[in-house]
Motif scaffolding. Sequence first.
Motif: not given
Length: 290
Positions: A108-111, A113-116, A211-213
């Motif tokens: 979740f943190q990596r996703s 960070l990529w979104r930001l 996992l993803s959200s």
Amino acid sequence: SPARTRPLGQTGAMPSAAQSSIPLGQRKPCPWCERLRQSGGLFRLGGATASAPKGGASLVGGASTVTRSKPGLGRLIALLLLAGVLLQLYFAARIAMATVIDPESTAFQRSELWRLTISTQDDKPSHWRQQWVPYEKISDHLKRAVMASEDARFTEHTGVEWEAIENAWARNTKAMEAAAKRAEAEDQPVGNVKIRGGSTITQQLAKNMFLSSERNYPRKAQELVLTKELELALGKRRILEIYLNNVEWGQGVFGAEAAAQRYFHKPASALTRQEAARLAVMLPRPKFFE
């Protein structure tokens, strides 16, 4: 062929067809070659029928052609099963490593960070805040407040609260039905419906780490498997320690230490009962309360 037969003891080059003493029309053809040509690639040997294997070379009209058989459905299923087994082994290895190595980040943190990173909005955080602290350096007030807010029976269950999941399912179903009726009465499309989850702290950790959200049944099934593995391998204390050090407490703010410094300018070990309660109520919607 007699034309290619060398007398015993003769040395030198093999006589050619033009040099052979047997006229071309009197030579006997190879019986095996004749039978193979007449049967269209099939010949009998000792009562058994043999043929060229599929995917091999065959003679069609004097030219050599190679045909390849396509992979069957069974092979595809076997490959999918192998990929699934390898994925489960990867998850098991990551969980085993988490018993002694502090996770540096979660899925979740990596996703996030990529979104930001790719975001074009003006509300990007000034910097990424996360700092791991040991279990002993997190305020007991925060531990109790988080358990009371997110998972009241955390120390009693084995990772999954089936009754809480059933209650959440019933509440969400009623909310969706009510939203559909309102939309039909107002002749408008159904808007966003607030979905409440019944996940325990261990389930939340399994989802955030690996996992993803997305909300679908395969992802939920994998979450349940990982939840059981976390409970068996780590234990309650280690699960809560990893959870408090990685959970989101605002945009770009992850972990108890980062949250305490961000909102109260003090370490996580010095949080009071009121400050811990304020952080605990943020967890369901951290960006909203921020």
